[in-house]
Design a protein around this motif. Structure first.
Motif, PDB file in Angstrom:
ATOM      1  N   TYR B 209       4.976 -12.839  31.339  1.00 34.28           N
ATOM      2  CA  TYR B 209       6.406 -12.714  31.037  1.00 34.28           C
ATOM      3  C   TYR B 209       7.250 -13.020  32.268  1.00 34.28           C
ATOM      4  O   TYR B 209       8.366 -13.477  32.170  1.00 34.28           O
ATOM      5  CB  TYR B 209       6.734 -11.313  30.491  1.00 34.28           C
ATOM      6  N   GLN B 210       6.667 -12.801  33.467  1.00 32.74           N
ATOM      7  CA  GLN B 210       7.408 -13.063  34.708  1.00 32.74           C
ATOM      8  C   GLN B 210       7.749 -14.536  34.892  1.00 32.74           C
ATOM      9  O   GLN B 210       8.612 -14.872  35.693  1.00 32.74           O
ATOM     10  CB  GLN B 210       6.591 -12.566  35.904  1.00 32.74           C
ATOM     11  N   TYR B 211       7.062 -15.432  34.175  1.00 30.52           N
ATOM     12  CA  TYR B 211       7.347 -16.862  34.310  1.00 30.52           C
ATOM     13  C   TYR B 211       8.280 -17.353  33.196  1.00 30.52           C
ATOM     14  O   TYR B 211       8.369 -18.548  32.931  1.00 30.52           O
ATOM     15  CB  TYR B 211       6.043 -17.672  34.280  1.00 30.52           C
TER      16      TYR B 211
END
Lengths: 252, 500
Positions: B209-211
């Protein structure tokens, strides 16, 4: 717009486009509204689509397609009929329809409950799935058109046939075709030729009656009828004969 | 039943060089090598060899070679070895032949019949090493006109745009089809290089999700792992209608590949088949597509472009026109050579049209109808190098998708065994022992390197043409000429014959 109490809001949807209506819903929910009444709804699509709080939305009129699609938590009550795709890919929440609902009701739902007082259109409950503690349920008070429960991969689908006349049967064909998970309960009987070839028929066990009883109890609460009387009839259970119906189809 | 299929490869082992270290035994996931302890020697089960060359690459003493079995059937233009062996396999199994990767038949590759222009004398070429060059591309719906107020500020409200630094994105490959480490490699490389990667229809692992700013989240007919959080995690939402390798066909991810982690991401129970229906059952028409497009726009509050991907088929131009009118902000065309993790061979090899023709037809049609600005066009299916990219841009694409090229960068040798889930290179598998073969740090570096090379080369190509911005090449078919093509082919491609 009438604000009756601090957290209860009434919106007149007459002539309001779906985009404006949903924007308003989003705003109100963000401001902490707990109950929203939508009056004069006439075909506006996607109502409640991206909402993820347990807000109660009461709809008076006829909401358009994709009511509560992708929804994650709200409780929508429709005083009227719903159109196609209600609860499409729903994650959680409840949709209660005091009337009929259209085609693909509950398409690919992963959680939440849908109660339809009367009939549904084609392919209701198609590709419903379940996952961990999520188990969607679609309870249909009346009857359904063809392909009900098609491709079902999980969840519970209940077909009560309460509006069928004496001696009248469910007319749906291809019931549960491609089914590879979940359970369908049907009040009354269906003929062998009406079933998809991946579906098995069995009698209900005690556990089945307990599950069924709970959903029928909820149905009776929502629509003010006698649960005992509904349960006091014969049911059949449809189950997937194979968890991997196409496992042997391929040459590697 | 005894199989009549001959082994397709021969394993040659130089006994003088082999030190019996068993690297080949351990590396082969198809059990083609084994150690015979009685004779203290390594032997081969050639029937099992798929020609992936993992053992050859890892043999420390260069003792191995794997070659095609030179076995020759009596020569026959109709009954090729492929035709004979396909029938044999079907007679022995009664099943639909499955395969992986893209179409390997010798359909005409139009890229190889198109040549690019360069500046000579009448206009100067540009040296990209010393002069600014612009490859940045904005994906999304563009307005018909813009209004500017007296302060020079933009008055027109723009639809959401996504800026990519290089017109090459990683195409959809689902978690389940490929491993988590492949997803990590793609996500990191896309983030480093300022482009997008695509989840495919298998959800997004929590670690990724961080990307989100560099992620295109896909939803297809199975709606696996699709929920509000997933839709809002990405920068673009893509609705997949079709795939070039299997137009009109759904997907069956076998239960064996649905591991605990895959199950968590797809949101289905472990070990169950993930069946994607052939159609979206809420889309039976352009009007229905509009409905799902707007359901996505509502679900993401009009903050993200909605992309719609189709396989390039006969009426692609008319369909694409409908897609744009249905609200698609990005139109993705996946051509005949588009790849897959698993597809029926008969579909992969026979259905769809070459991407070059589809692209030219769609771009032409959208221009004729005056709606080309309303959607970006992204093409996929067999893009092999920056030359193909430049030609695609000149034919009218805004950007391209690559998947096979990206997998090759990670080690893929195109052995077409993706459907077996036993990929020895650790790519198209969820077997934890194999997936460890991809280190996401190294994977991301290899992918970034590939994009960096292509980016330099694209600038060289542009500079040679005397252009300093990719925008000037986009849809500029005058920079292309055709070679060895018929008048009709040239007409559809909208390019002139070389020399004219």
């Amino acid at each position: 717009m009438i604000q009756t109490t601090e957290n209860e809001i009434t919106i007149d949807a007459a002539g309001v486009s779906f985009r404006d209506l949903n924007t308003k819903l989003r705003e109100k929910v963000a401001c902490g509204a707990e109950k929203i009444v939508l009056l004069n709804v006439c075909g506006q699509r996607y109502i409640g689509t991206d909402l993820n709080s347990p807000v109660a939305i009461n709809i008076v009129g006829t909401p358009g397609n994709n009511l509560g699609s992708f929804m994650d938590g709200p409780q929508i009550t429709v005083y009227g009929n719903a159109q196609d795709g209600s609860g499409n890919t729903m994650n959680d929440g409840q949709i209660i329809v005091h009337g009929h609902a259209g085609d693909i009701t509950g398409l690919a739902a992963r959680g939440g409950n849908i109660f339809v007082r009367d009939d549904v259109g084609y392919r209701a409950g198609i590709h419903m799935k379940e996952y961990e503690d999520k188990k969607p349920a679609l309870v249909i008070g009346g009857t359904a058109q063809d392909f009900v429960g098609e491709y079902m991969a999980g969840g519970v689908l209940i077909l009560l046939g309460l509006n069928l006349k004496q001696g009248e049967h469910h007319r749906a064909n291809y019931i549960g075709t491609g089914m590879h998970g979940g359970i369908i309960y049907i009040r009354g009987t269906v003929e062998e030729y009406q079933l998809g070839k991946e579906v098995g028929v069995a009698e209900l066990t005690e556990d089945d009656y307990r599950v069924l009883g709970e959903y029928v109890g909820d149905y009776a609460d929502h629509f003010d009828c006698d649960a005992k009387q509904i349960m006091n009839s014969s049911f059949i259970k449809l189950y997937p004969r194979y968890l991997r119906p196409y496992g042997r189809l391929y040459a590697y | 039943m005894k199989t009549y299929l001959p082994s397709r490869f021969m394993v040659e082992r130089d006994k003088d060089r082999c030190i019996r270290c068993q690297v080949c035994v351990n590396q082969c996931s198809f059990d083609a090598h084994y150690y015979d302890c009685d004779d203290d020697t390594i032997r081969a089960r050639e029937d099992n060899c798929v020609g992936c060359h993992r053992c050859v690459s890892f043999c420390p003493t260069n003792a191995l070679n794997v070659r095609q079995n030179p076995l020759e059937y009596k020569s026959n233009f109709n009954w090729t070895s492929q035709a004979i062996e396909d029938i044999t396999k079907q007679a022995e199994t009664g099943g639909v032949l499955l395969t992986g990767m893209g179409n390997d038949k010798d359909y005409r590759i139009y890229w190889d019949h198109l040549v690019l222009n360069a500046s000579q004398v009448t206009n100067p070429s540009i040296d990209p090493l010393r002069e600014p060059m612009e490859l940045a591309t904005y994906l999304g719906r563009k307005p018909n006109e813009v209004e500017v107020d007296s302060d020079g500020k933009l008055k027109t409200k723009l639809a959401p745009q996504v800026r990519i630094e290089i017109p090459v994105m990683f195409s959809a490959m689902s978690y389940g089809a490929v491993s988590l480490n492949v997803h990590k490699s793609l996500a990191r490389a896309a983030t480093q290089m300022g482009t997008m990667w695509n989840t495919g229809e298998g959800g997004l692992h929590p670690d990724l999700y961080q990307y989100g700013q560099n992620t295109t989240v896909q939803t297809a007919s199975g709606r696996f792992g699709v929920h509000a959080g997933y839709l809002s995690a990405g920068r673009i939402v893509e609705i997949k209608i079709g795939q070039g390798a299997k137009p009109g066909i759904g997907g069956h991810l076998p239960g064996e590949k649905v591991s605990a982690e895959v199950s968590r991401t797809r949101m289905i129970p472990e070990g169950t088949d993930a069946l994607s229906p052939a159609p979206h059952h809420d889309i039976y028409s352009i009007e229905d597509l509009a409905q799902l497009v707007y359901a996505m726009k509502e679900a993401t509050n009009y903050t993200k472009p909605i992309s719609v991907k189709i396989a390039a088929v006969h009426n692609a131009a008319a369909i694409a026109s409908g897609m744009v009118r249905a609200g698609a902000d990005i139109v993705v065309l996946d051509g005949l050579r588009g790849s897959t993790g698993a597809a029926p061979k008969v579909i992969r090899d026979n259905v769809g049209i070459p991407i070059e023709l589809a692209l030219a037809a769609v771009d032409t049609r959208l221009r004729q109808e005056g709606i080309r600005n309303q959607a970006s066009i992204v093409v996929a299916g067999g893009i092999r190098n920056s030359g193909d990219v430049a030609k695609a841009i000149a034919l009218g694409a805004d950007a391209v998708y690559i998947a096979t090229s990206a997998l090759i960068a990670l080690g893929c040798h195109v052995c077409q065994q993706c459907h077996t889930g036993k990929c020895a290179w650790g790519l198209c598998t969820t077997d934890l022992a194999l997936t460890k073969r991809i280190n996401p740090d190294i994977g991301a570096r290899r992918l970034s390197n590939l994009l960096r090379s292509w980016s330099h080369e694209l600038k060289d190509i542009l500079g040679a043409m005397g252009l300093n911005a990719l925008e000037s090449l986009r849809g500029n078919r005058l920079h292309l000429r055709g070679i060895g093509l018929t008048d009709k082919e040239l007409e559809i491609l909208g390019v002139k014959m070389a020399g004219s």
